[in-house]
Design a protein around this motif. Structure first.
Motif, mmCIF file in Angstrom:
data_model
loop_
_atom_site.group_PDB
_atom_site.id
_atom_site.type_symbol
_atom_site.label_atom_id
_atom_site.label_comp_id
_atom_site.label_asym_id
_atom_site.label_seq_id
_atom_site.Cartn_x
_atom_site.Cartn_y
_atom_site.Cartn_z
ATOM 1 N N SER A 50 -1.628 -3.472 7.611
ATOM 2 C CA SER A 50 -1.444 -3.706 9.041
ATOM 3 C C SER A 50 -2.745 -4.105 9.731
ATOM 4 C CB SER A 50 -0.828 -2.487 9.719
ATOM 5 O OG SER A 50 -1.755 -1.425 9.767
ATOM 6 N N THR A 51 -3.862 -3.652 9.228
ATOM 7 C CA THR A 51 -5.141 -4.048 9.822
ATOM 8 C C THR A 51 -5.485 -5.496 9.513
ATOM 9 O OG1 THR A 51 -6.470 -3.295 7.953
ATOM 10 C CG2 THR A 51 -6.052 -1.692 9.705
ATOM 11 N N GLN A 52 -4.918 -6.034 8.464
ATOM 12 C CA GLN A 52 -5.172 -7.417 8.076
ATOM 13 C C GLN A 52 -4.448 -8.393 8.992
ATOM 14 O OE1 GLN A 52 -7.447 -8.122 5.604
ATOM 15 N NE2 GLN A 52 -7.705 -5.918 5.709
ATOM 16 N N ASN A 53 -3.428 -7.918 9.676
ATOM 17 C CA ASN A 53 -2.632 -8.778 10.562
ATOM 18 C C ASN A 53 -3.183 -8.845 11.976
ATOM 19 O OD1 ASN A 53 -0.862 -9.277 8.462
ATOM 20 N ND2 ASN A 53 0.398 -7.484 8.962
ATOM 21 N N CYS A 54 -4.253 -8.142 12.250
ATOM 22 C CA CYS A 54 -4.799 -8.107 13.612
ATOM 23 C C CYS A 54 -5.488 -9.386 13.979
ATOM 24 C CB CYS A 54 -5.784 -6.937 13.756
ATOM 25 S SG CYS A 54 -5.004 -5.329 13.588
ATOM 26 N N PRO B 100 -0.604 10.703 -12.725
ATOM 27 C CA PRO B 100 0.822 10.601 -12.440
ATOM 28 C C PRO B 100 1.129 9.998 -11.068
ATOM 29 C CG PRO B 100 0.083 12.862 -12.222
ATOM 30 C CD PRO B 100 -1.076 12.063 -12.755
ATOM 31 N N ASN B 101 0.192 10.052 -10.162
ATOM 32 C CA ASN B 101 0.395 9.509 -8.817
ATOM 33 C C ASN B 101 -0.502 8.295 -8.621
ATOM 34 O OD1 ASN B 101 2.098 11.679 -8.105
ATOM 35 N ND2 ASN B 101 0.300 12.950 -7.807
ATOM 36 N N LEU B 102 -0.119 7.470 -7.695
ATOM 37 C CA LEU B 102 -0.960 6.327 -7.361
ATOM 38 C C LEU B 102 -2.285 6.802 -6.779
ATOM 39 C CD1 LEU B 102 1.674 4.074 -5.586
ATOM 40 C CD2 LEU B 102 0.732 3.774 -7.864
ATOM 41 N N LEU B 103 -3.313 6.029 -6.991
ATOM 42 C CA LEU B 103 -4.607 6.372 -6.423
ATOM 43 C C LEU B 103 -4.605 6.189 -4.917
ATOM 44 C CD1 LEU B 103 -6.996 4.824 -9.080
ATOM 45 C CD2 LEU B 103 -6.273 7.197 -8.844
ATOM 46 N N ILE B 104 -3.810 5.249 -4.448
ATOM 47 C CA ILE B 104 -3.646 5.028 -3.010
ATOM 48 C C ILE B 104 -2.157 5.111 -2.721
ATOM 49 C CG2 ILE B 104 -3.947 3.413 -1.107
ATOM 50 C CD1 ILE B 104 -6.251 2.179 -2.638
ATOM 51 N N ASP B 105 -1.767 5.990 -1.821
ATOM 52 C CA ASP B 105 -0.339 6.153 -1.543
ATOM 53 C C ASP B 105 0.194 5.005 -0.683
ATOM 54 O OD1 ASP B 105 -0.952 6.703 1.149
ATOM 55 O OD2 ASP B 105 -1.012 8.858 0.794
ATOM 56 N N ALA B 106 1.509 4.930 -0.594
ATOM 57 C CA ALA B 106 2.176 3.826 0.098
ATOM 58 C C ALA B 106 1.792 3.751 1.569
ATOM 59 C CB ALA B 106 3.682 3.951 -0.059
ATOM 60 N N ASP B 107 1.639 4.898 2.237
ATOM 61 C CA ASP B 107 1.261 4.888 3.653
ATOM 62 C C ASP B 107 -0.116 4.263 3.854
ATOM 63 O OD1 ASP B 107 3.617 6.057 4.522
ATOM 64 O OD2 ASP B 107 2.814 8.101 4.387
ATOM 65 N N THR B 108 -1.034 4.589 2.972
ATOM 66 C CA THR B 108 -2.384 4.018 3.075
ATOM 67 C C THR B 108 -2.346 2.512 2.863
ATOM 68 O OG1 THR B 108 -3.328 6.097 2.291
ATOM 69 C CG2 THR B 108 -4.739 4.148 2.182
ATOM 70 N N VAL B 109 -1.552 2.072 1.894
ATOM 71 C CA VAL B 109 -1.422 0.629 1.648
ATOM 72 C C VAL B 109 -0.867 -0.069 2.886
ATOM 73 C CG1 VAL B 109 -0.205 -1.121 0.290
ATOM 74 C CG2 VAL B 109 -1.192 0.882 -0.849
ATOM 75 N N ARG B 110 0.151 0.519 3.512
ATOM 76 C CA ARG B 110 0.716 -0.078 4.731
ATOM 77 C C ARG B 110 -0.315 -0.113 5.860
ATOM 78 N NH1 ARG B 110 5.529 2.264 2.807
ATOM 79 N NH2 ARG B 110 5.092 4.284 3.737
ATOM 80 N N ASN B 111 -1.097 0.951 6.008
ATOM 81 C CA ASN B 111 -2.125 0.987 7.050
ATOM 82 C C ASN B 111 -3.179 -0.091 6.811
ATOM 83 O OD1 ASN B 111 -0.945 3.097 8.432
ATOM 84 N ND2 ASN B 111 -2.147 4.672 7.377
ATOM 85 N N ILE B 112 -3.578 -0.258 5.583
ATOM 86 C CA ILE B 112 -4.565 -1.299 5.263
ATOM 87 C C ILE B 112 -3.974 -2.672 5.541
ATOM 88 C CG2 ILE B 112 -5.825 -2.404 3.368
ATOM 89 C CD1 ILE B 112 -6.151 0.445 2.174
#
Length: 75
Positions: free
Chosen positions: A71-75, A57-69
């Motif tokens: 944001s690391t790609q923009n470094c 019923p829930n995503l395997l990766i939550d929205a906060d984790t997706v945003r954190n990942i």
């Protein structure tokens, strides 16, 4: 799917054998191993779609984790 279904056209859009897929889902929920290599690749694809998309019923990766990942790609 990787070994037996790569060449199956429409593998993720064909409906498959509904009663068989339900039986496979029931077996897995009961902790019984299902020999996926012995099944039709389309039925395995339907099983995976049903199991992963409808049983969780829930995503395997939550929205906060997706945003954190992201944001690391923009470094």
């Amino acid at each position: 799917i990787e070994s037996n279904g790569v060449d199956v056209e429409g593998i993720f859009r064909v409906t498959g054998d509904g009663p068989l897929v339900k039986s496979m889902l029931k077996q897995v929920k009961q902790g019984t191993m299902v020999d996926m290599k012995a099944q039709d690749p389309i039925d395995v694809a339907v099983f995976l779609k049903t199991f992963t998309l409808k049983e969780f019923p829930n995503l395997l990766i939550d929205a906060d984790t997706v945003r954190n990942i992201a944001s690391t790609q923009n470094c």
